[in-house]
Design a protein around this motif. Structure first.
Motif, PDB file in Angstrom:
ATOM      1  N   UNK A  24     120.319  90.400  -8.954  1.00 56.45           N
ATOM      2  CA  UNK A  24     120.665  91.782  -9.267  1.00 56.45           C
ATOM      3  C   UNK A  24     119.564  92.708  -8.778  1.00 56.45           C
ATOM      4  N   UNK A  25     119.897  93.964  -8.445  1.00 54.37           N
ATOM      5  CA  UNK A  25     118.899  94.902  -7.924  1.00 54.37           C
ATOM      6  C   UNK A  25     117.962  95.414  -9.009  1.00 54.37           C
ATOM      7  N   UNK A  26     116.892  96.121  -8.632  1.00 54.62           N
ATOM      8  CA  UNK A  26     115.857  96.530  -9.591  1.00 54.62           C
ATOM      9  C   UNK A  26     116.334  97.452 -10.711  1.00 54.62           C
ATOM     10  N   UNK A  27     117.407  98.197 -10.498  1.00 56.46           N
ATOM     11  CA  UNK A  27     117.875  99.122 -11.539  1.00 56.46           C
ATOM     12  C   UNK A  27     118.659  98.421 -12.650  1.00 56.46           C
ATOM     13  N   UNK A  28     118.686  97.083 -12.606  1.00 56.78           N
ATOM     14  CA  UNK A  28     119.395  96.290 -13.616  1.00 56.78           C
ATOM     15  C   UNK A  28     118.399  95.500 -14.454  1.00 56.78           C
ATOM     16  N   UNK A  29     118.560  95.574 -15.763  1.00 55.94           N
ATOM     17  CA  UNK A  29     117.799  94.757 -16.703  1.00 55.94           C
ATOM     18  C   UNK A  29     118.792  94.000 -17.578  1.00 55.94           C
ATOM     19  N   UNK A  30     118.465  92.775 -17.949  1.00 56.17           N
ATOM     20  CA  UNK A  30     119.350  92.050 -18.857  1.00 56.17           C
ATOM     21  C   UNK A  30     118.522  91.215 -19.814  1.00 56.17           C
ATOM     22  N   UNK A  31     119.041  91.108 -21.028  1.00 56.69           N
ATOM     23  CA  UNK A  31     118.322  90.463 -22.112  1.00 56.69           C
ATOM     24  C   UNK A  31     119.221  89.453 -22.811  1.00 56.69           C
ATOM     25  N   UNK A  32     118.624  88.351 -23.233  1.00 62.54           N
ATOM     26  CA  UNK A  32     119.342  87.354 -24.027  1.00 62.54           C
ATOM     27  C   UNK A  32     119.228  87.768 -25.492  1.00 62.54           C
ATOM     28  N   UNK A  33     120.355  88.113 -26.086  1.00 60.59           N
ATOM     29  CA  UNK A  33     120.363  88.579 -27.472  1.00 60.59           C
ATOM     30  C   UNK A  33     121.776  88.483 -28.025  1.00 60.59           C
ATOM     31  N   UNK A  34     121.865  88.500 -29.335  1.00 63.53           N
ATOM     32  CA  UNK A  34     123.137  88.471 -30.043  1.00 63.53           C
ATOM     33  C   UNK A  34     123.511  89.899 -30.422  1.00 63.53           C
ATOM     34  N   UNK A  35     124.677  90.372 -29.998  1.00 64.00           N
ATOM     35  CA  UNK A  35     125.056  91.763 -30.275  1.00 64.00           C
ATOM     36  C   UNK A  35     125.177  92.048 -31.769  1.00 64.00           C
TER      37      UNK A  35
END
Length: 213
Positions: free
Chosen positions: A85-96
């Motif tokens: 994914x490009x730099x403007x994307x962040x993703x986190x492992x978490x429970x909503x």
């Protein structure tokens, strides 16, 4: 967890699946978001997007292209996303159910929240619909914490007995609410997308603290 039947597995390898593979998208669900975006004009350069249930990453791939370098896409899921994914994307492992937008900072507000979350299916239609409607309600709660006034929400739901109540909640929170059945959805599915446009300022909630797991 039991393995899917061969017939179920084969049915997923349809034209949308093959197209997604050819175009290097993580999943066929990309085309549902594309269709919804074309219908409701939700994404544009510079927009900030929060993606709930972002795995395997196809919605983030699409959103990143639309928001461009000046935008932001943040994804949350129980499973890590491995697609590039490009730099403007962040993703986190978490429970909503325990995650809070407050973890991103008190001043971070989004223009759009999208949710393609679905429960682990049990095979019992009513149970699965109940769990799906609960996830949609949670998406609405998070959206009310994370969106700026005037922001938008798209959330998947398997339509069941609580669907009229969800519509009522959406209409109380947004200036415009539309249930939408994407063309790429299987005809036998109860899957709908609830689209809320224009979050009312009075519907905003303070971001609650995250809950320990």
């Amino acid at each position: 967890m039991s393995r899917p039947k061969l017939s179920d597995r084969a049915s997923r390898h349809d034209a949308a699946y093959l197209r997604a593979k050819k175009e290097n998208y993580a999943a066929r669900a990309i085309y549902k978001l594309e269709e919804i975006d074309q219908r409701f004009h939700l994404l544009r350069p510079g927009v900030r997007v929060l993606d709930l249930g972002c795995w395997p990453g196809s919605w983030m791939q699409y959103a990143a292209k639309k928001v461009g370098d000046d935008g932001l896409v943040v994804g949350i899921d129980l499973r890590p996303v491995t697609v590039a994914l490009p730099p403007q994307v962040q993703h986190f492992v978490a429970d909503v159910w325990t995650w809070s937008p407050a973890l991103l900072g008190a001043d971070v507000r989004f223009d759009l929240v999208v949710s393609d979350m679905a429960p682990h299916t049990s095979g019992d239609k009513h149970t699965d619909q109940y769990k799906s409607e609960a996830l949609a309600e949670r998406a609405l709660e998070i959206a009310r914490q994370a969106l700026r006034p005037g922001g938008h929400l798209v959330a998947k739901v398997f339509q069941g007995g609580q669907f009229p109540e969800l519509i009522k909640q959406w209409r109380a929170a947004f200036q415009e609410t539309k249930p939408y059945h994407a063309k790429n959805t299987r005809t036998t599915s109860s899957e709908q997308y609830l689209v809320g446009r224009g979050l009312r300022a009075a519907a905003q909630l303070p971001a609650a603290p995250a809950t320990a797991t």
